[in-house]
Design a protein around this motif. Sequence first.
Motif, short mmCIF file in Angstrom:
data_model
loop_
_atom_site.label_atom_id
_atom_site.label_comp_id
_atom_site.label_asym_id
_atom_site.label_seq_id
_atom_site.Cartn_x
_atom_site.Cartn_y
_atom_site.Cartn_z
N MET G 1 35.53 49.92 -38.93
CA MET G 1 36.01 51.29 -38.66
C MET G 1 34.87 52.16 -38.14
N VAL G 2 33.78 52.10 -38.91
CA VAL G 2 32.61 52.85 -38.45
C VAL G 2 32.16 52.34 -37.08
N THR G 3 32.13 51.01 -36.98
CA THR G 3 31.75 50.41 -35.70
C THR G 3 32.65 50.92 -34.58
N ASP G 4 33.94 51.01 -34.89
CA ASP G 4 34.88 51.48 -33.87
C ASP G 4 34.54 52.88 -33.41
N ILE G 5 34.22 53.71 -34.37
CA ILE G 5 33.92 55.09 -33.99
C ILE G 5 32.65 55.16 -33.15
N ILE G 6 31.65 54.42 -33.62
CA ILE G 6 30.40 54.41 -32.83
C ILE G 6 30.68 53.87 -31.44
N CYS G 7 31.44 52.81 -31.42
CA CYS G 7 31.78 52.17 -30.15
C CYS G 7 32.46 53.16 -29.21
N ALA G 8 33.45 53.86 -29.74
CA ALA G 8 34.19 54.84 -28.92
C ALA G 8 33.26 55.95 -28.44
N ALA G 9 32.40 56.39 -29.37
CA ALA G 9 31.48 57.48 -29.02
C ALA G 9 30.59 57.06 -27.86
N PHE G 10 30.02 55.87 -27.99
CA PHE G 10 29.15 55.39 -26.91
C PHE G 10 29.91 55.29 -25.60
N MET G 11 31.16 54.84 -25.76
CA MET G 11 31.96 54.68 -24.54
C MET G 11 32.14 56.03 -23.85
N ILE G 12 32.47 57.02 -24.64
CA ILE G 12 32.74 58.34 -24.06
C ILE G 12 31.45 58.93 -23.46
N ILE G 13 30.39 58.82 -24.24
CA ILE G 13 29.13 59.38 -23.76
C ILE G 13 28.70 58.69 -22.46
N GLY G 14 28.79 57.37 -22.48
CA GLY G 14 28.40 56.60 -21.29
C GLY G 14 29.19 57.02 -20.07
N THR G 15 30.51 57.09 -20.25
CA THR G 15 31.35 57.49 -19.12
C THR G 15 30.98 58.89 -18.65
N ALA G 16 30.73 59.75 -19.62
CA ALA G 16 30.39 61.13 -19.27
C ALA G 16 29.13 61.16 -18.42
N PHE G 17 28.12 60.41 -18.83
CA PHE G 17 26.89 60.40 -18.04
C PHE G 17 27.12 59.86 -16.63
N MET G 18 27.91 58.83 -16.58
CA MET G 18 28.20 58.27 -15.25
C MET G 18 28.91 59.29 -14.37
N PHE G 19 29.88 59.91 -14.97
CA PHE G 19 30.64 60.88 -14.19
C PHE G 19 29.75 62.03 -13.75
N LEU G 20 28.85 62.36 -14.66
CA LEU G 20 27.89 63.41 -14.34
C LEU G 20 27.11 63.05 -13.08
N GLY G 21 26.65 61.79 -13.04
CA GLY G 21 25.93 61.35 -11.85
C GLY G 21 26.77 61.52 -10.60
N CYS G 22 28.05 61.20 -10.72
CA CYS G 22 28.91 61.28 -9.55
C CYS G 22 29.11 62.72 -9.10
N VAL G 23 29.24 63.59 -10.06
CA VAL G 23 29.38 65.00 -9.69
C VAL G 23 28.07 65.49 -9.08
N GLY G 24 26.98 65.03 -9.70
CA GLY G 24 25.68 65.50 -9.26
C GLY G 24 25.39 65.12 -7.81
N ILE G 25 25.72 63.93 -7.47
CA ILE G 25 25.38 63.49 -6.12
C ILE G 25 26.13 64.31 -5.09
N LEU G 26 27.28 64.79 -5.52
CA LEU G 26 28.05 65.58 -4.57
C LEU G 26 27.52 67.01 -4.51
N ARG G 27 27.05 67.49 -5.64
CA ARG G 27 26.74 68.90 -5.73
C ARG G 27 25.32 69.24 -5.32
N MET G 28 24.38 68.35 -5.56
CA MET G 28 22.97 68.71 -5.35
C MET G 28 22.68 68.91 -3.87
N PRO G 29 21.73 69.76 -3.60
CA PRO G 29 21.54 70.21 -2.23
C PRO G 29 20.73 69.27 -1.34
N ASP G 30 19.77 68.54 -1.87
CA ASP G 30 19.03 67.66 -0.97
C ASP G 30 18.87 66.28 -1.57
#
Lengths: 499, 141, 89, 157, 764, 114, 115
Positions: G1-30
């Motif tokens: 159960m604890v593992t599941d929560i940690i697992c889910a958390a990592f999954m969400i955080i990981g996806t968030a960082f990835m998505f962040l990169g995708c937004v960043g590449i579009l938004r940054m100026p140079d």
Amino acid sequence: MNSLIVLPILLPLLVGAACVVAWRYVAAQRILTLAGSIVYLAVSVVLLERVASEGIQAVQKGDWIAPFGITLVADMFSAAMVATTGVVTLVIVVYSLGSMDRPREAWGYYPLFNILIMGVSGAFLTGDIFNLFVWFEVLLISSFVLLALGGERAQLEGAIKYVTLNLVASAFFLAAVGILYAMAGSLNMADLSQRLGSAADPGLVTTLAVLFLVAFGIKGAIFPLFFWLPASYHTPPVAVSAIFGGLLTKVGVYALIRVFTLLFLNNVDYTHTIILWVGAITMVTGVLGAVAQYEFRRLLSFHIVSQIGYMVMGLGFFTPLAMAGTVFFIVHNIFVKTNLFLVSGVSHRIHGTYDLKKLGGLYRAHPWVGMLFLLSALSLAGVPPLSGFFGKLVLVKAGLGIEQFVVVAAALGVSLLTLFSMTKIWAEAFWKPLPEGTETHAPGAGMGPMLGGIVTLAVLAVVMGVAAGPLFVLAQQAGEQLTNPAPYIEAVLRVRGGS
Amino acid sequence: MNSLILRTASRFLLILLFQFSIFLLLRGHNDPGGGFVGGLVLAAALTLYAIAYDVRSMRRFLPCRAQTIIAWGLLAAAVSGVFSMFKGQPFMTGQWTHVYIFGVDLHLGTPLLFDIGVYLTVVGVVLIVIISLAEEVEEDD
Amino acid sequence: MTTLAFVLLGVLSLGIVLAFVRLLRGPNIPDRLVALDLLTTVGVGIAALYSIAFDEPVYLDVAIVLALVAFLGTVTFSRYIEKWAHHGD
Amino acid sequence: MTVLLWNIMLALSWAALTEEVSALNLAVGFVIGFVILYAVRRLLRPSRYFEKLWQGVRLGALFAWELLLANLRIAYEVVTPSHSMKPGVVAIPLDAETDAEITLLANLITLTPGTLSLDVSDDRRVLYIHAMYVDDAEELRRSIKDGFEKRVMELLR
Amino acid sequence: MIYAVLSGFVLALLAPALYRLSARWSGVVFSVFPAILALYFLSHMEAVVGGEAVRVAWPWMPAMGLELSFNLDGLGLLFALAITVVGTLIITYAGSYLHGHPSLPRFYLFILMFMASMLGVVLSDNLIALFIFWELTSVTSYFLIGFEHDKDTARAAALQALLVTGTGGLALMAGVLLMGQIGGSFEISALAADNAALQGHRLYPLVLALVLAGAFTKSAQVPFHFWLPSAMEAPTPVSAYLHSATMVKAGVYLLARLSPVLGGSDIWLYVVTGFGAATMLASAYQALYQTDLKKILAYSTVSVLGTLTMLIGLGDKLAIKAAMVFLMAHVLYKAALFLVAGSIDHETGTRDIRNLGGLRKTMPIICAGAAVGALSMAGLPPFFGFVGKEALYEAVTHGNLPVTVIAVLTSMLLFAVAWLAGIRPFSGAETHTPKHAHDPPWTMWLGPVFLGCLSVLFGFMPVLPEKLLSAAASSVLAKEVHMHLALWHGFNALLVLSLVTFALGVLVYWQLETIKRVTAFALPAVHRGPSHWYALWLRFLNWSAVGQTRVLQNGYLRLYLATIMTVTAVLAWYTFLTYGDVTVVAMDWGDIGVHEWVVGLVALVGAIATVRAQTFLRAVMALGVVGYSVALIFVLYGAPDLAMTQFLIETLSLILFVFVFYYMPPFKRFSRRVVIVRHAVIGTAVGAFFTLLVLVATSVQWHPTISTYFSENSYLMGQGRNIVNVILVDFRGFDTLGEITVLAVAGIGVYSLIRLRLGKGRGS
Amino acid sequence: MEALLAIVIGVLYASGVYMLMRRSIVKLIIGLALLAHGASLLVFTAAGLTRAVPPVIPYGEKAVTGVADPLPQALILTAIVISFGVQAFAMVLAYRAYQTVGTDDLDDMKATDT
Amino acid sequence: MVTDIICAAFMIIGTAFMFLGCVGILRMPDLLTRMQTATKPPTLGVFCLMVSAALYFPEIGVTIRVLAITLFVFLTAPVAAHMIGRAGYQVGVKFWKGTVMDELKDKYRGTSIDS
Ligand code: NA
Ligand code: NA
């Protein structure tokens, strides 16, 4: 037994690989290749004999039962093609020993040649449609390299067209195989024959048939898909031209015949009528192309197209007699067309050109070369009693038998024009006095092997005529098998591997 | 103009990927991988090395000419099918045997030899292509 | 867990679209290269999520290969962009 | 390095004993093994394993911290509509000498968001980095030299 | 008898070798062979005349009905004797005529081969065998006509003869095959025995037309006759042989031979007679205008061939009898006259009758031979030609008036022509010629003299050849006939007709120039016409060939591709819309997840971006996106092996792209807008077809796939859990073997192509 | 998904064919690559798609059902590798032709036809 | 159960960082700022997702693979970024107008390329 069918594929592979190992030792490559081609010929003749006496032979590669594994099948048609390949291979190897230039020999000519033969044999022997694709690719890539090997400008320009159009054909072929598998669920051609026969939507089978027609049509160089052939076949060294012109194009025709006698029989009225008329137009355009040429090998190249039209026409007639004639014609044409290219190489060796306008006087100076040329040229034109006549005779008879008068008339007209352009070569290169300014070289060493090859094939053109009776019995066997797929299917699907 | 960082990394990666490629080769019969993928990975690693350094440095890793690797690969693949013919079975009928080395039960078969052939061929081919082309380009540097 | 993975898969797909837009827009080759690199990295992530979503760890192997080729591709392109720049001199 | 092997063997034995082969259990096994080995370190030949491992862990911790921090900063930069950054290319004089040192340093710098190793000078004395927040170039140089470079040289020497 | 015919071929092949042994007397040596054959055939005379046909057969290609069956009956014997006897004389003659010619050995080769072929034609009972020999005569005559091949005109004449007779030959081939098909046999005797089936068949007119085309071209009937005069480029022995006694008679022979099979119908009567009549008159008229001795003879030959054709067309007993007699007479005098012409040419260096005269003094023996020949040709008694002409008149007067008129007119003209060719060069005052003439060696006068003697002998004693000619006529008529030949029939209408003919003939010769002037208007129609058509046809052929090739094989790869793609699209779409069933397509858009949409669309947009890319690197990157998307699709649908391979291969491909095209120039925009649109349309048509095909394929599954077997046996029998890999290395390892071979060759190819440069090196 | 992929395949073929007909030899090669992608995707899609279940027999079992069809995968793998080899050669050929002829314009490469 | 929560958390955080990169590449100026956002957060994202996968599949094989991927990504990502950055710099990609300093200018003079 089972090793017999595999050997024509395996042997060239082993020899080819060994030649690559011996990359730096050209002499070793020569010996290997020569020995390999002798053994190949022996094997192919034994195979032919076996098929003639015992009927269709099939072996399951890896002992996986059909239709799951890959089946190798030798029916009469296949066996005849393999035996023909054996003869032509040996002849070209011998000829190459005398004619191939040293740099090309040192840069992979022999391995490539062997692999080419491997691909050709594979295509003839496989009973699996995807495996056929693979062998096609094997022979294609080897031919690409052989065509371009040396990197002369004309070679490169020709090769680009050859490569591009053949790859397009491959893409179509692959797509067609994929769709075929998707709808019929099998790859084994015998199995597919049954499955397509009972397909729920014959119209879709017809559509697929057309796709195969285009794919093999490009590879086989039929109208209006043949452009790559006259653009490229005259550019490589003559031994390569010869194997291409003699043998390679027939693989496309072979495939066309194979699928349209085994797989796509549900709408013969439509598909084979297209094939028939395409064949007719092909032979006419091809021969007209030849008439326009004044370069030895270009002229021969256009004739290839024309004669492919003849073969395709035979498929279009689609009677046992026509198929027998087609098989006979193909075998004859391989020998004779190869030989004409080989002769062109001799004239090139002597006068350094393929240009008919610059050639001349060969008959007076080298009457024997002239005679050897004549045997092949007249045979090509269908002059009796040489091999070509009998092929033509049977096909014309078959066409008249089903009253396809227009197509037959075209075929006869084409044979006249073939005669016309052969006499053009004869008159220009052999009869005409040597024009001022054309240099003459001492034929030098290597002429022996070259002439040896030519004599062999010229003799075969005569033998195929004189012994047309017994040989035609074999061709009839092939014709029967091609018009009645039942024994083929039975041989493939009943046979378990093992001995 | 070469990057120190890239060079250092590629040295390390070469070892890592070589190992990985063999891993892929050997387990291919049971899990994704196999001769193709394994061979391609090794070839990719060597390509990387050739880009980081140059082709001449990369060639030092090769025991022989690239075409010889190809030839042996082909031969291995072809010969793997021949064994069965001596037993009267059709070409390429799989032959399996158990070998016990150091107490480990190795399940060896001709398909594995075949896969090794594939592996070698793939490596050889990619290398020969890369070598030919890279040297062609480097000529002009 | 699988559901979550599916949802996140959707999110990453959207990310792919964004990166792809950069790839198409450029404006310079290095910009596109960055986008390509990012796409493959996201691909690695998708492989991981996919293996969780379908309980199929084999996709992790695909991820390794993808990571490898992404790197290889990027390095090659960069090297040649540099060469190009110097060649132009 | 033998000690590292020992440590790994112990971790594996732990996993075997507990009959649970998972990432978490292996990590637990590794820590337990480390403790055991540390306890019996006198029985082993002299080794800098414990020191190195400690330094490695410290470097890792530093890196992780920086990584998290900087990622959050970038996240902020990306999600807010305006750009508050002050990017620039800064030269950092190097004390690190070997290939491995320079590479590790450069990679760590790059992995940390906000800074990106662009190039190494031909004499390997200077590392050029691109930073997103160059409020004070000197401060940036100092933080890198005292932070990553020091730790990297500790670990690799 | 098989050996008798085939030995000619064997000897022909040995001729060059034998020549070396015999050199000086080669002509005499080689003539022994036809002489022996002549004796051989003579030895069968009694049996044949007695009504027995000698028959032997050897199965050549039984499945096609091809047997080498020889049947020696009266007609065959008549021709066989003509061939061998004249052959003996000709070869003897040629040995001297061509003495010292470098190609003499090959002359023997071809002439012997020709003779053997000719024997084959006249002796074969099997139609296909006959055709084979028929073609061989055409081909060997090509080499004989082109014997002096250094001359452009000789080569052109040889080609002309070959093309004309070859065309006819092909028609004949079709005709022969149809005959066999309809009649159920290829044996002429069998067909003749039951000709009703053939003549009643709806294809009979076609068969007849085809066979006649063969016969008419070979026997130089108007309008195909032009090749024969051109063929006078051949050395004289060749002309003498081919164009008097043998080759051109083959057509007549064929008509005679097949008249029991095909003859007797109204079409036969009108067509054959009509062509024959037209030919005899037109070419006799043309002969008047010639000044070359050989051409005069050539046209007169054509005229005779027309006469024979006409007679066979009439086909009744009298006509056939006349044909046989006339044929024999012609062989005797025409061969002699040709040889005479050759001797004159050989001795004086010219054949132009305007430059010849008074040769009776310098060449007395030749003169005698010529005179006999000419008088026989003119139809004067007591020569055999007179007997022939009488028989002709007898036949035509039993026919109809137009034919009679034509026969008389022709005879009249030929009378003048005979005088022109056979008498005029010897009469009058001696002229100056390039060489000083005297009688040639015996080998060269033997022929004319021998044949002249026969003309005289048979003229006085027509009973001698009577039996043979009766037997021949019997063969043609397919019933026993006996003819009685006599020099003197008494004073009757025929004799009057002959006398009229002579009178008119003298008049024509006397007023030759006037007549030529007056009738010159008709000349172009018969003379220039056909050969002009031939030239036009050749030019048209060349023009259309060059034009077609220029259009089709234009060198533009994109046009080739456009053609191929258009054909593909049109054919595929047409076929599908005609036979296919679009209702099987079931499109389901509902089950697509977000990530699937994205991957699919990225691939799609990537492809479009590749096409629209302005620079190479952009295109390659977009291509990479497509490749990676494809790999991702493999990931999504359970193909990890495939995905890994695709990722790796795609990347390596990109690297290669960058390597290879590093130095390539930037993209240029070559094409005009309209071309771009056209290509886009073609591309779309092809692409749309594949879309359709995939939709169909995914909606249709006729049979369960074979892959269940792999899933079930991969582990148990293939000893592997990764089914794809087990398929790759075991179930379908053969594919893989081929595949790595492709790779290997590609690798070696790249290596060799980069390294080996035999061309001029780098052009740029 | 088949419907979407069918369209993707169509676009791949269309763009491949279009690129083949350009005059630049580079575009020609790119066209071949697009065509190859189209073909492999076609074989994959036509045979029917199965989500995410690779054809691997799990440890402890002897056979498996409901997995993606392994046969098309094997075929495509073969086809991919083949077309890689062939394309590599084609690229080098194009490069050599460019070098030798001195231009990448295919319209300048028609000496062998006419 | 604890593992599941940690697992889910990592999954969400990981996806968030990835998505962040995708937004960043579009938004940054140079280029360089885009790289800053596009190379690093996704790397961290990969790491998180890998941890999540390792937790989700309790098999040693998966763990090893996860370790390998992580190691590989952490080793290659910065090198790749370095290569692109260097290339971009060398070909003279234009800097964002807000760039404050450039101490590398002397080493290369940027060559503009056709892109
Ligand atoms: Na389906
Ligand atoms: Na395969």
